[in-house]
Design a protein around this motif. Structure first.
Motif, PDB file in Angstrom:
ATOM      1  N   LYS A  67       4.284  -5.910   5.042  1.00  0.00           N
ATOM      2  CA  LYS A  67       4.182  -6.006   3.585  1.00  0.00           C
ATOM      3  C   LYS A  67       3.029  -5.134   3.128  1.00  0.00           C
ATOM      4  CE  LYS A  67       5.138  -9.680   1.051  1.00  0.00           C
ATOM      5  NZ  LYS A  67       6.255 -10.391   0.574  1.00  0.00           N
ATOM      6  N   ASN A  68       3.071  -4.705   1.875  1.00  0.00           N
ATOM      7  CA  ASN A  68       2.033  -3.857   1.275  1.00  0.00           C
ATOM      8  C   ASN A  68       1.780  -2.594   2.091  1.00  0.00           C
ATOM      9  OD1 ASN A  68       1.555  -5.597  -0.909  1.00  0.00           O
ATOM     10  ND2 ASN A  68       0.173  -6.845   0.326  1.00  0.00           N
ATOM     11  N   GLU A 112       7.669  -2.646  -3.992  1.00  0.00           N
ATOM     12  CA  GLU A 112       7.139  -3.924  -4.454  1.00  0.00           C
ATOM     13  C   GLU A 112       6.955  -3.972  -5.962  1.00  0.00           C
ATOM     14  OE1 GLU A 112       3.683  -4.768  -2.096  1.00  0.00           O
ATOM     15  OE2 GLU A 112       4.883  -5.046  -0.292  1.00  0.00           O
ATOM     16  N   ALA A 113       6.873  -2.819  -6.617  1.00  0.00           N
ATOM     17  CA  ALA A 113       6.658  -2.792  -8.062  1.00  0.00           C
ATOM     18  C   ALA A 113       7.915  -3.152  -8.850  1.00  0.00           C
ATOM     19  CB  ALA A 113       6.162  -1.413  -8.492  1.00  0.00           C
ATOM     20  N   ASN A 114       9.091  -2.700  -8.383  1.00  0.00           N
ATOM     21  CA  ASN A 114      10.310  -2.937  -9.164  1.00  0.00           C
ATOM     22  C   ASN A 114      11.427  -3.634  -8.383  1.00  0.00           C
ATOM     23  OD1 ASN A 114      11.200  -0.890  -7.499  1.00  0.00           O
ATOM     24  ND2 ASN A 114      11.402   0.628  -9.115  1.00  0.00           N
ATOM     25  N   GLY A 115      11.258  -3.880  -7.098  1.00  0.00           N
ATOM     26  CA  GLY A 115      12.260  -4.599  -6.309  1.00  0.00           C
ATOM     27  C   GLY A 115      13.409  -3.749  -5.814  1.00  0.00           C
ATOM     28  N   LYS A 116      13.439  -2.465  -6.131  1.00  0.00           N
ATOM     29  CA  LYS A 116      14.511  -1.593  -5.634  1.00  0.00           C
ATOM     30  C   LYS A 116      14.298  -1.339  -4.153  1.00  0.00           C
ATOM     31  CE  LYS A 116      15.481   0.990  -9.871  1.00  0.00           C
ATOM     32  NZ  LYS A 116      15.511   2.335 -10.444  1.00  0.00           N
ATOM     33  N   PHE A 117      15.422  -1.205  -3.432  1.00  0.00           N
ATOM     34  CA  PHE A 117      15.311  -0.953  -1.995  1.00  0.00           C
ATOM     35  C   PHE A 117      16.286   0.116  -1.556  1.00  0.00           C
ATOM     36  CE2 PHE A 117      18.666  -4.083  -2.204  1.00  0.00           C
ATOM     37  CZ  PHE A 117      19.560  -3.677  -1.232  1.00  0.00           C
ATOM     38  N   VAL A 118      16.019   0.661  -0.391  1.00  0.00           N
ATOM     39  CA  VAL A 118      16.876   1.667   0.218  1.00  0.00           C
ATOM     40  C   VAL A 118      16.868   1.418   1.725  1.00  0.00           C
ATOM     41  CG1 VAL A 118      15.058   3.396   0.537  1.00  0.00           C
ATOM     42  CG2 VAL A 118      17.385   4.150   0.228  1.00  0.00           C
ATOM     43  N   LYS A 130      -3.833   8.101   8.385  1.00  0.00           N
ATOM     44  CA  LYS A 130      -4.079   6.727   8.851  1.00  0.00           C
ATOM     45  C   LYS A 130      -3.622   5.662   7.864  1.00  0.00           C
ATOM     46  CE  LYS A 130      -7.712   6.533  12.235  1.00  0.00           C
ATOM     47  NZ  LYS A 130      -9.056   6.103  12.562  1.00  0.00           N
ATOM     48  N   THR A 131      -3.780   5.877   6.582  1.00  0.00           N
ATOM     49  CA  THR A 131      -3.485   4.831   5.594  1.00  0.00           C
ATOM     50  C   THR A 131      -2.006   4.694   5.290  1.00  0.00           C
ATOM     51  OG1 THR A 131      -3.840   6.402   3.791  1.00  0.00           O
ATOM     52  CG2 THR A 131      -5.736   5.073   4.507  1.00  0.00           C
ATOM     53  N   ARG A 132      -1.186   5.653   5.692  1.00  0.00           N
ATOM     54  CA  ARG A 132       0.247   5.601   5.394  1.00  0.00           C
ATOM     55  C   ARG A 132       1.022   5.025   6.558  1.00  0.00           C
ATOM     56  NH1 ARG A 132       0.512  11.424   2.915  1.00  0.00           N
ATOM     57  NH2 ARG A 132      -0.683  11.046   1.018  1.00  0.00           N
ATOM     58  N   GLU A 133       2.060   4.242   6.211  1.00  0.00           N
ATOM     59  CA  GLU A 133       2.874   3.575   7.221  1.00  0.00           C
ATOM     60  C   GLU A 133       4.196   4.290   7.470  1.00  0.00           C
ATOM     61  OE1 GLU A 133       3.580   0.718  10.058  1.00  0.00           O
ATOM     62  OE2 GLU A 133       1.774   0.879   8.865  1.00  0.00           O
ATOM     63  N   LYS A 148       8.965   8.906 -11.352  1.00  0.00           N
ATOM     64  CA  LYS A 148       9.461  10.044 -10.572  1.00  0.00           C
ATOM     65  C   LYS A 148       8.344  11.012 -10.184  1.00  0.00           C
ATOM     66  CE  LYS A 148      13.689   8.656 -10.777  1.00  0.00           C
ATOM     67  NZ  LYS A 148      14.261   7.977  -9.659  1.00  0.00           N
ATOM     68  N   GLY A 149       7.211  10.989 -10.889  1.00  0.00           N
ATOM     69  CA  GLY A 149       6.110  11.878 -10.566  1.00  0.00           C
ATOM     70  C   GLY A 149       5.172  11.323  -9.515  1.00  0.00           C
ATOM     71  N   ALA A 150       5.401  10.098  -9.081  1.00  0.00           N
ATOM     72  CA  ALA A 150       4.507   9.472  -8.099  1.00  0.00           C
ATOM     73  C   ALA A 150       4.711  10.089  -6.719  1.00  0.00           C
ATOM     74  CB  ALA A 150       4.773   7.976  -8.038  1.00  0.00           C
ATOM     75  N   GLY A 151       3.657  10.074  -5.922  1.00  0.00           N
ATOM     76  CA  GLY A 151       3.749  10.614  -4.569  1.00  0.00           C
ATOM     77  C   GLY A 151       3.645   9.550  -3.501  1.00  0.00           C
ATOM     78  N   ALA A 152       3.267   8.345  -3.920  1.00  0.00           N
ATOM     79  CA  ALA A 152       3.127   7.254  -2.962  1.00  0.00           C
ATOM     80  C   ALA A 152       3.379   5.934  -3.666  1.00  0.00           C
ATOM     81  CB  ALA A 152       1.730   7.268  -2.340  1.00  0.00           C
ATOM     82  N   MET A 153       3.671   4.898  -2.896  1.00  0.00           N
ATOM     83  CA  MET A 153       3.904   3.573  -3.471  1.00  0.00           C
ATOM     84  C   MET A 153       3.704   2.509  -2.404  1.00  0.00           C
ATOM     85  SD  MET A 153       8.014   3.439  -3.876  1.00  0.00           S
ATOM     86  CE  MET A 153       8.947   4.627  -2.956  1.00  0.00           C
ATOM     87  N   LYS A 154       3.560   1.266  -2.842  1.00  0.00           N
ATOM     88  CA  LYS A 154       3.456   0.112  -1.942  1.00  0.00           C
ATOM     89  C   LYS A 154       4.866  -0.425  -1.697  1.00  0.00           C
ATOM     90  CE  LYS A 154      -1.031  -0.416  -1.574  1.00  0.00           C
ATOM     91  NZ  LYS A 154      -1.730  -0.383  -0.339  1.00  0.00           N
ATOM     92  N   VAL A 155       5.198  -0.628  -0.434  1.00  0.00           N
ATOM     93  CA  VAL A 155       6.540  -1.098  -0.078  1.00  0.00           C
ATOM     94  C   VAL A 155       6.458  -2.209   0.944  1.00  0.00           C
ATOM     95  CG1 VAL A 155       7.626   1.156  -0.497  1.00  0.00           C
ATOM     96  CG2 VAL A 155       6.776   0.616   1.778  1.00  0.00           C
TER      97      VAL A 155
END
Length: 162
Positions: A67-68, A112-118, A130-133, A148-155
């Motif tokens: 998570k996160n 985690e922000a909008n609940g959409k999944f793939v 190191k900080t990316r999973e 759409k302009g974002a480069g990273a997100m919490k999932v």
């Protein structure tokens, strides 16, 4: 006549001695055990619960992985290059890179922000930050991102059990 009396006598003797039941027209004994009601236990069927880490979602068996988690996407310059498993990378496919998960593992990645999944397939190693999973293909990332302009997100990452 004497032969029939002998057979009848033998049948009665066997019935009394061994507990078998015979019918005169049959030659084979039938042994059916008698069930005594006092010895029958009321046993409920055993229900084996699944472990807490496994649950189903629309027919998929999922196991939570992380998570996160911090997710990003591949740069366009990697399009057409070979991945760690030997296939060619295509930014329009639903693929991803992960540091530890085996190649071919299918993973459900939920924003985690909008609940959409793939659902993506692990085909490469990385990300090497190191900080990316996980690194998603651009198409997979854009399908679930809020901006759409974002480069990273919490999932949230869940592996699919097959």
């Amino acid at each position: 006549m004497r032969n029939k009396k002998n057979i009848l006598f033998a049948t009665i003797a066997l019935t009394l001695i061994s507990g078998f039941t015979y019918v005169i027209s049959q030659t084979k004994p039938t042994t059916e055990p008698k069930i005594i009601q006092d010895t029958v236990k009321n046993v409920k069927p055993a229900i084996i619960p699944l472990p807490d880490s496994v649950f189903t979602d629309k027919g998929l068996k999922l196991r939570p992985y992380k998570k996160n988690a911090h997710a990003s996407y591949y740069a366009d310059r990697f399009n057409g290059k070979r991945t760690a498993n030997g296939s060619r990378f295509n930014n329009n496919n639903y693929t991803a890179a992960h540091k530890k998960l085996p190649f071919g593992t299918r993973v459900k990645v939920t924003n985690e922000a909008n609940g959409k999944f793939v659902i993506v397939k692990i085909t490469d190693r990385g990300p090497f930050v190191k900080t990316r999973e996980i690194d998603l293909s651009k198409r997979a990332f854009m399908d679930i991102t809020k901006h759409k302009g974002a480069g990273a997100m919490k999932v949230t990452i869940e592996t699919i059990i097959e």
